[in-house]
Design a protein around this motif. Sequence first.
Motif, short mmCIF file in Angstrom:
data_model
loop_
_atom_site.label_atom_id
_atom_site.label_comp_id
_atom_site.label_asym_id
_atom_site.label_seq_id
_atom_site.Cartn_x
_atom_site.Cartn_y
_atom_site.Cartn_z
N ALA A 153 2.89 7.86 -7.94
CA ALA A 153 3.17 7.38 -6.74
C ALA A 153 1.99 6.03 -6.25
CB ALA A 153 3.24 8.40 -5.67
N ALA A 154 0.80 6.41 -6.52
CA ALA A 154 -0.14 5.49 -5.93
C ALA A 154 -0.92 4.74 -6.66
CB ALA A 154 -1.07 6.44 -5.00
N SER A 155 -0.73 4.65 -8.12
CA SER A 155 -1.35 3.82 -9.16
C SER A 155 -0.69 3.36 -10.28
CB SER A 155 -2.52 4.68 -9.63
OG SER A 155 -2.13 5.77 -10.18
N ALA A 191 0.78 -1.23 -0.10
CA ALA A 191 0.05 -0.08 0.16
C ALA A 191 0.97 1.27 -0.17
CB ALA A 191 -0.92 0.04 1.21
N VAL A 192 0.36 2.50 -0.73
CA VAL A 192 1.07 3.57 -0.52
C VAL A 192 0.15 4.68 0.04
CG1 VAL A 192 1.78 5.43 -2.16
CG2 VAL A 192 2.39 3.21 -2.78
N ARG A 193 0.92 5.46 0.92
CA ARG A 193 0.22 6.74 1.56
C ARG A 193 0.80 7.84 1.14
NH1 ARG A 193 -2.42 5.08 6.28
NH2 ARG A 193 -2.37 2.68 6.82
N SER A 237 -2.64 8.88 9.04
CA SER A 237 -3.96 9.14 9.04
C SER A 237 -4.21 9.20 7.69
CB SER A 237 -4.04 10.37 9.76
OG SER A 237 -3.32 11.59 9.11
N ALA A 238 -3.15 9.20 6.64
CA ALA A 238 -3.55 9.32 5.15
C ALA A 238 -4.05 7.92 4.67
CB ALA A 238 -2.42 9.69 4.26
N ALA A 239 -5.16 7.96 3.70
CA ALA A 239 -5.73 6.54 3.36
C ALA A 239 -4.54 5.84 2.58
CB ALA A 239 -6.79 6.75 2.36
N GLY A 240 -4.52 4.41 3.00
CA GLY A 240 -3.63 3.43 2.40
C GLY A 240 -4.28 2.92 0.85
N ARG A 241 -3.42 3.22 -0.29
CA ARG A 241 -3.91 2.72 -1.50
C ARG A 241 -3.20 1.51 -1.77
NH1 ARG A 241 -5.67 6.30 -6.89
NH2 ARG A 241 -6.32 4.52 -8.10
N THR A 242 -3.92 0.17 -1.89
CA THR A 242 -3.11 -0.95 -2.41
C THR A 242 -2.85 -0.81 -3.93
OG1 THR A 242 -4.41 -2.30 -0.99
CG2 THR A 242 -3.49 -3.20 -2.85
#
Length: 346
Positions: A115-117, A53-55, A65-70
Amino acid sequence: MRRVLAALTLIISVLVAPVPADAGQTSLRAADPSVLRVGGTYVGVQSTGAGIAVRQASSPDGLASAAGRTVWTDTGNLGEVWAPEVHFDGGRYYIYFTAGRGSAHRMYVISSATAASGYGGATRLVLPDDKWAIDGTMFVFNGQRWFVWSGWAGDTNVEQNLYIARMSSPTATTGARYVISQPREGWERVVGNPYINEGPEAIRDPNGQLHIVYSANGSWSEQYCLGELRLRAGGDPAYVWDWYKSNGCLFGSNRATMMAGWDPTVTVNGPGHNTFVLLNGDIATSPPAGPRFPLMYHAVPKGTPYAWANRYWYTGTFCWWGNTTYSRANVPGATTDTGFSLKFFE
């Protein structure tokens, strides 16, 4: 005299400046933080057990507290997914991680332009000799890209050493692997079976010398701590005797194993596997001497049973500590080397 006193006061105030109020334990119960800064955004990665997961946040403290995105899931049933490390190289994000079971743990890499996708399937990073490997990380030093990791010499779990190899690209090593550290000092053999050197993290000091901070003693014990290797000026990263090891833990919770002049932690036990939170994750952006800079690491709060499940991400700070001598005996080359070391603060 007044100018001298004023200068001394300024230096002392920098060295003993209080830790920022927002430093300390985060709400994220996890291990092996890896964080870098791209522009004004902090990017952190963590293992979810069966994926990565990336935050993203505007500060290191905000990551918890940031949402973790798989961004990757182990659909191929590779096994345990450990210690992802995020890097930014040539406009792309690369996440290196370990996956496997038992003696089958090997290094893998995924990459994306964001970074997150957008990450594709995992590619196995083929390391020289193809032995058990964990905690791999990449860096560029003097124009050469390197990969450093913790691994076994053979096919059995005798001890975990630190190895280094050159890279021809962010996804390929070239040439042989070279051992640069083995857990042979008394302070890193308090807890073993096996004895370990793991979690290597590279940084460059204000003189341009390369350092690799690593974790020693069993990660299942509060004896876990950070030590470091310092490459001598002009040294070859692939030559083990050009590295000088700290004479004790630089960040740990047990006074008996601390290097002389370094104090144990007050609020945490067993700090380990740090990340220096560098701009673009590039050691060329390593901070100068003087003030303190962001640091993240994992540890267990004092008063809590020491167990993997009780580890949290922590924010802290570090600074360079000059004129520090590391000594050694019964090896080729000079027996002492003096240069920068590191001080870590909770």
